[in-house]
Write an enzyme that holds these catalytic residues in place. Structure first.
Site, short mmCIF file in Angstrom:
data_model
loop_
_atom_site.label_atom_id
_atom_site.label_comp_id
_atom_site.label_asym_id
_atom_site.label_seq_id
_atom_site.Cartn_x
_atom_site.Cartn_y
_atom_site.Cartn_z
N GLU A 63 0.84 -1.20 0.00
CA GLU A 63 0.00 0.00 0.00
C GLU A 63 0.88 1.24 0.00
O GLU A 63 0.42 2.34 0.30
CB GLU A 63 -1.00 0.01 1.16
N CYS A 114 -3.15 -4.60 3.97
CA CYS A 114 -2.00 -5.38 4.47
C CYS A 114 -1.95 -6.81 3.94
O CYS A 114 -1.07 -7.57 4.33
CB CYS A 114 -2.01 -5.40 5.99
N HIS A 116 -1.65 -12.01 10.85
CA HIS A 116 -1.23 -10.63 10.58
C HIS A 116 -1.01 -9.90 11.90
O HIS A 116 -1.78 -10.05 12.85
CB HIS A 116 -2.28 -9.92 9.73
#
Lengths: 346, 136
Positions: free
Chosen positions: A82, A114, A235
């Site tokens: 990103e 992400c 994550h």
């Protein structure tokens, strides 16, 4: 059916670090409260000459060194981020040229907050499985942005992970699923320097719902249970979220330990779960299973199951381990951080 | 005013700059960077071929830049070194990181970095810089 999975993997983490204490001092906040709340102690900061492209190249060179393949056999290069340096001009073109993949190569930049790197991994897996390409290179890398004074400033970091997907793998990809909804927990509009987020809304309806749903779908698809895995990576926007999600799903802290790189690296966005996977692969033994579930705001989660093969023993030491980059660090003060991140507008 | 460079020139040189690619004379084994099409030793008897340098080498000399030219201000202080590559020949390049404590003869390895930018809306120039090999 030929086994398909990770043929080579590599990580890269810039050397600069800024501690929670150093940031909290500037904004008059309590560093201990923040460290306890986030389970993050310092974060990586890119050098002034580093960006998503340079991080992607360095990580991919490590992946190539482990794979030991001719780069011209790579048929796809997908870079998830990103923080692509150009809005128009694909990062992947520079990465492919720097890796000398040859020109008969599919290239595209991916964006899904992400989890763009794991989305790239799924595409490479599909193309290899369909027989369209021999090898695919999937990269997740970011130099993430955070507004000065925002809570994100304590965690928004820089790093990348690269994976070459193909046959004769060091870790067989047993299966992958995704769970995706329209959930606006974090976003950045075109032309804006910094993202905005929904604060606490980023938790339960966003991260936790998607990560747990994708993981449960994967376990159901493969008829596996948490105890079948030696390592699990979720994550890592901070240390607390993956630990809580893992516990809710039935994973122990011991299973999360090898891949939990966030306390001393921070949240490297598209690099986060992939760098965690590189650390888990560094620690894994043949026959062990690794579960990886990424999360991307917006929102979605990709879940994977890998089974490590004997090949890891001959390939692992052909490139620096992730721990090498975690330890190779130079702490900087807030002023230097502002300079390196170019937060002063002239 | 922002310095801008030639887009075609960057395009022509990208291959050699992304990976330190030059040439070598197969007849006398002399390496060249930038690549030469004619060997200065063997002349017509030379056979030139492309050579991808490992990028590994040692610092022959260096200088520390404290007043940088336009486009490099954010890197100060930084070191620019003359590096003797393992395959022979010399190359000049920036040494990343804090320049304090650099020494002649230290071993260096290549890293892929941004070299310069044509302002905030122009081209970003990528290429090789060098960093010290660990443990020196």
């Amino acid at each position: 059916m030929t086994q398909i999975g990770i043929v080579g993997y590599g990580a890269y983490i810039p050397r600069y670090r800024i501690t929670v204490e150093e940031i909290a001092k500037v904004w008059g906040e309590n560093a201990e409260d923040i460290k306890n709340g986030l389970m993050v102690y310092e974060k990586s900061v890119p050098g002034a000459d580093e960006d998503t492209i340079t991080i992607a190249v360095e990580a991919a060179k490590n992946a190539l060194a482990r794979a030991g393949i001719d780069p011209k056999k790579i048929g796809a290069v997908y870079v998830g981020s990103e923080s692509h340096p150009y809005v128009v001009k694909p990062s992947g073109t520079v990465v492919a040229e720097a890796l000398m993949t040859g020109e008969n190569v599919m290239v595209a930049d991916f964006e899904f907050a992400c989890k763009a790197g794991t989305a790239a991994m799924q595409c490479c897996y599909g193309l290899v499985k369909a027989g369209e390409i021999e090898y695919g290179l999937a990269i997740g890398a970011d130099t993430s942005q955070s507004r000065p004074g925002d809570a994100l400033e304590y965690t928004a970091a820089a790093a990348g992970g690269a994976f070459i997907i193909g046959g004769s793998p060091l870790a067989v990809l047993e299966g992958t699923v995704s769970f995706t909804t329209d959930t606006s927990d974090f976003w950045r509009r075109e032309g804006e320097d910094y993202p905005k987020h929904g604060a606490r809304f980023t938790g339960k309806p966003a991260y936790f719902r998607h990560v747990t749903a994708a993981t449960r779908l994967l376990l159901e698809k493969l008829s596996l249970k948490p105890s079948d895995f030696t390592h699990a990576v979720f994550h890592m926007p901070n240390g607390k979220f993956p630990t809580t999600a893992g516990k809710e799903l039935g994973f122990t802290s011991e299973q999360l330990k090898a891949g939990l790189v966030v306390p001393h690296v921070g949240n490297s966005y598209s690099g986060s779960s992939l760098v965690g996977l590189t650390a888990a692969l560094d620690a894994a033994k043949p026959g062990e299973r690794i579960l990886v579930t990424s999360y991307g705001s917006g929102a979605g989660a990709d879940s994977f199951s890998f089974e490590v093969t004997d090949r890891i023993l001959e390939r692992r030491d052909n490139a620096p381990k992730t721990e090498y980059y975690i330890r190779k660090k130079e702490n900087i003060d807030y002023g230097t951080y502002i300079k390196l991140k170019r937060k002063l507008k002239q | 005013m922002t310095h801008t460079s030639s887009v075609p020139l960057y395009w022509r040189l990208k291959k050699s700059k992304y990976n330190v690619i030059g040439t070598r004379c197969r007849t006398c084994n002399t390496a060249y960077f930038p690549g030469r099409q004619l060997c200065q030793n063997c002349r017509r008897k030379g056979e030139i071929e492309e050579l991808k340098f490992s990028g590994l080498g040692k610092i022959l000399s260096y200088t520390i830049i404290r007043t940088a030219p336009q486009g490099f201000e954010q890197y100060t202080p930084y070191a620019v070194a003359v590096i003797e590559l393992d395959e022979g020949t010399m190359i000049s390049g920036q040494i990343v990181g804090n320049p304090a404590g650099l020494k002649i003869d230290q071993r260096v390895k290549p890293v892929f970095r941004k070299i310069s930018e044509d302002g905030s809306d122009g081209l970003i120039h990528y290429g090789m810089k060098w960093e010290l090999v660990d443990g020196q």
